[in-house]
Design an enzyme around this catalytic site. Structure first.
Site, PDB file in Angstrom:
ATOM      1  N   CYS A 154       0.836  -1.194   0.000  1.00  0.00           N
ATOM      2  CA  CYS A 154       0.000   0.000   0.000  1.00  0.00           C
ATOM      3  C   CYS A 154       0.878   1.255   0.000  1.00  0.00           C
ATOM      4  O   CYS A 154       1.725   1.429   0.883  1.00  0.00           O
ATOM      5  CB  CYS A 154      -0.895  -0.019   1.234  1.00  0.00           C
ATOM      6  SG  CYS A 154      -1.701   1.541   1.599  1.00  0.00           S
ATOM      7  N   GLU A 155       0.681   2.133  -0.969  1.00  0.00           N
ATOM      8  CA  GLU A 155       1.531   3.317  -1.036  1.00  0.00           C
ATOM      9  C   GLU A 155       1.149   4.386  -0.011  1.00  0.00           C
ATOM     10  O   GLU A 155       1.870   5.364   0.163  1.00  0.00           O
ATOM     11  CB  GLU A 155       1.504   3.925  -2.441  1.00  0.00           C
ATOM     12  CG  GLU A 155       0.201   4.553  -2.868  1.00  0.00           C
ATOM     13  CD  GLU A 155       0.278   5.106  -4.282  1.00  0.00           C
ATOM     14  OE1 GLU A 155      -0.313   6.170  -4.513  1.00  0.00           O
ATOM     15  OE2 GLU A 155       0.908   4.493  -5.153  1.00  0.00           O
ATOM     16  N   HIS A 156       0.030   4.201   0.683  1.00  0.00           N
ATOM     17  CA  HIS A 156      -0.382   5.167   1.701  1.00  0.00           C
ATOM     18  C   HIS A 156       0.232   4.876   3.068  1.00  0.00           C
ATOM     19  O   HIS A 156       0.484   5.801   3.840  1.00  0.00           O
ATOM     20  CB  HIS A 156      -1.912   5.176   1.820  1.00  0.00           C
ATOM     21  CG  HIS A 156      -2.604   5.587   0.563  1.00  0.00           C
ATOM     22  ND1 HIS A 156      -3.822   5.067   0.175  1.00  0.00           N
ATOM     23  CD2 HIS A 156      -2.233   6.440  -0.416  1.00  0.00           C
ATOM     24  CE1 HIS A 156      -4.183   5.611  -0.983  1.00  0.00           C
ATOM     25  NE2 HIS A 156      -3.237   6.439  -1.358  1.00  0.00           N
ATOM     26  N   HIS A 157       0.452   3.587   3.375  1.00  0.00           N
ATOM     27  CA  HIS A 157       0.982   3.226   4.689  1.00  0.00           C
ATOM     28  C   HIS A 157       2.194   2.295   4.620  1.00  0.00           C
ATOM     29  O   HIS A 157       2.765   1.943   5.650  1.00  0.00           O
ATOM     30  CB  HIS A 157      -0.115   2.565   5.545  1.00  0.00           C
ATOM     31  CG  HIS A 157      -1.252   3.467   5.858  1.00  0.00           C
ATOM     32  ND1 HIS A 157      -2.410   3.508   5.083  1.00  0.00           N
ATOM     33  CD2 HIS A 157      -1.437   4.381   6.833  1.00  0.00           C
ATOM     34  CE1 HIS A 157      -3.236   4.407   5.578  1.00  0.00           C
ATOM     35  NE2 HIS A 157      -2.677   4.950   6.649  1.00  0.00           N
ATOM     36  N   GLN A 179      -4.837  -0.422  -5.407  1.00  0.00           N
ATOM     37  CA  GLN A 179      -5.354  -1.572  -6.154  1.00  0.00           C
ATOM     38  C   GLN A 179      -6.029  -1.165  -7.457  1.00  0.00           C
ATOM     39  O   GLN A 179      -5.947  -1.882  -8.460  1.00  0.00           O
ATOM     40  CB  GLN A 179      -6.320  -2.377  -5.275  1.00  0.00           C
ATOM     41  CG  GLN A 179      -6.758  -3.689  -5.905  1.00  0.00           C
ATOM     42  CD  GLN A 179      -7.533  -4.569  -4.933  1.00  0.00           C
ATOM     43  OE1 GLN A 179      -7.243  -4.577  -3.739  1.00  0.00           O
ATOM     44  NE2 GLN A 179      -8.507  -5.313  -5.429  1.00  0.00           N
ATOM     45  N   HIS A 199      -5.913  -5.857   2.436  1.00  0.00           N
ATOM     46  CA  HIS A 199      -5.009  -4.731   2.679  1.00  0.00           C
ATOM     47  C   HIS A 199      -4.701  -4.656   4.166  1.00  0.00           C
ATOM     48  O   HIS A 199      -5.614  -4.460   4.979  1.00  0.00           O
ATOM     49  CB  HIS A 199      -5.650  -3.427   2.203  1.00  0.00           C
ATOM     50  CG  HIS A 199      -5.852  -3.346   0.721  1.00  0.00           C
ATOM     51  ND1 HIS A 199      -5.252  -2.382  -0.055  1.00  0.00           N
ATOM     52  CD2 HIS A 199      -6.566  -4.119  -0.133  1.00  0.00           C
ATOM     53  CE1 HIS A 199      -5.602  -2.546  -1.322  1.00  0.00           C
ATOM     54  NE2 HIS A 199      -6.412  -3.603  -1.391  1.00  0.00           N
ATOM     55  N   CYS A 227      -3.374  -2.319   5.654  1.00  0.00           N
ATOM     56  CA  CYS A 227      -3.668  -0.990   6.186  1.00  0.00           C
ATOM     57  C   CYS A 227      -5.088  -0.932   6.733  1.00  0.00           C
ATOM     58  O   CYS A 227      -5.403  -0.089   7.576  1.00  0.00           O
ATOM     59  CB  CYS A 227      -3.463   0.081   5.108  1.00  0.00           C
ATOM     60  SG  CYS A 227      -4.485  -0.132   3.639  1.00  0.00           S
TER      61      CYS A 227
END
Length: 227
Positions: free
Chosen positions: A118-121, A159, A187, A189
Site C-alpha cells: 500500500c503506497e499510503h501506509h 489496487q 489490505h 492498512c
C-alpha cells in the site's frame, strides 16, 4: 516487446527514464525524473542508513545482535524484492506464439499470487489476480501472464491503478483490447491498523474490448474464476 528503458518527457522536453512511459500518464506510478540516478547498491545503502535512524527514534537497541542487521535487510528487501517493479529493467518480455491450433475461446489464468504494498501506509497487500483474454492470431506463454501481474504488483500501489496497469500492459503485449483483469486482495492498512477489519476484502476489475461489451462473456469469465 521492447526491453530497452522507456523514455518519458521531462518538463524541459528532454527524455528521462520512466518505468511506465509506455502507459497513459494517468496510469503511471508517480516517479521523479531522477528515479534511476542511483544504483541499486546506492539505494540499499541510503535506505539502510535512514531505516537505522527510524529504529533509533523508536528507541530500539541497534547493538542487539537480532536488530543490528535489520536496516540493511529491510533496505535489500525494498530494492530487490518489494519494489523491484519500479525499475523498468525488470519489465517482463511477453513473447507471443502463432495460434496454429486456432484456439478461439477465452483463455483464463486464475489465482495468480499477488503481493504488493500500500503506497499510503507501506504495509502489504496480499491477494490473487485473475486474467483472461481472447486469442487471435497469437497466444502468449502462460507464465508471462503471472510475470506481468508480479511486475506491477512489486511497487507501492493502490489496487485500482494496479488493476488497470495490468490490463493495459496485456492489451499492448497481446495486441487486443479483449482482456479482463480481476483482483481480490486483503489490505493490511485496513486489517492491522485503523478500523482493524480482518473480514473484509477488496475487489477491482477492468474489462476491455469484448469483455466490456458482452454481459455473457463477463459472466463466463466470472464463472470460470469461481465468482
Amino acid at each position: 516487446m521492447d526491453k530497452s528503458v522507456p523514455a518519458a518527457a521531462a518538463t524541459d522536453g528532454s527524455p528521462v527514464p520512466h518505468t511506465d512511459a509506455h502507459l497513459a500518464p494517468d496510469l503511471r506510478t508517480p516517479l521523479r525524473t531522477d528515479a534511476f540516478a542511483l544504483s541499486d547498491e546506492e539505494k540499499v545503502a541510503g535506505i539502510a542508513e535512514h531505516f537505522r535512524e527510524i529504529m533509533n527514534l523508536l528507541g530500539l537497541d541497534l547493538n542487539d545482535d537480532s536488530l543490528n542487521g535489520t536496516p540493511r535487510r529491510v533496505a535489500k528487501m525494498f530494492v530487490h524484492e518489494w519494489f523491484k517493479g519500479l525499475d523498468p529493467v525488470h519489465r517482463p518480455e511477453v513473447r507471443l506464439f502463432a495460434n496454429r491450433y486456432q484456439y478461439q475461446q477465452m483463455l483464463v489464468e486464475r489465482d495468480i499470487t499477488l503481493f504488493s504494498c500500500c503506497e499510503h501506509h507501506f504495509v502489504p497487500i496480499i491477494g490473487k489476480a485473475h486474467v483472461a483474454y481472447l486469442p487471435g492470431e497469437h497466444v502468449v506463454g502462460l507464465s508471462k501472464l503471472n510475470r506481468v501481474v508480479q511486475y506491477y504488483a512489486r511497487r507501492p500501489q493502490v489496487q485500482e491503478r494496479l488493476t488497470r496497469q495490468i490490463a493495459e500492459e496485456l492489451k499492448q503485449a497481446l495486441g487486443t483490447d479483449d482482456v479482463a483483469v480481476l483482483i481480490e486482495a486483503d489490505h493490511l492498512c485496513v486489517m492491522s491498523r485503523g478500523v482493524n477489519d480482518t473480514s473484509s476484502g477488496t475487489l477491482t476489475a477492468e474489462y476491455g474490448g469484448a469483455f466490456g461489451q458482452s454481459d455473457a462473456l463477463r459472466s463466463e469469465f466470472l464463472r470460470l474464476i469461481g465468482k
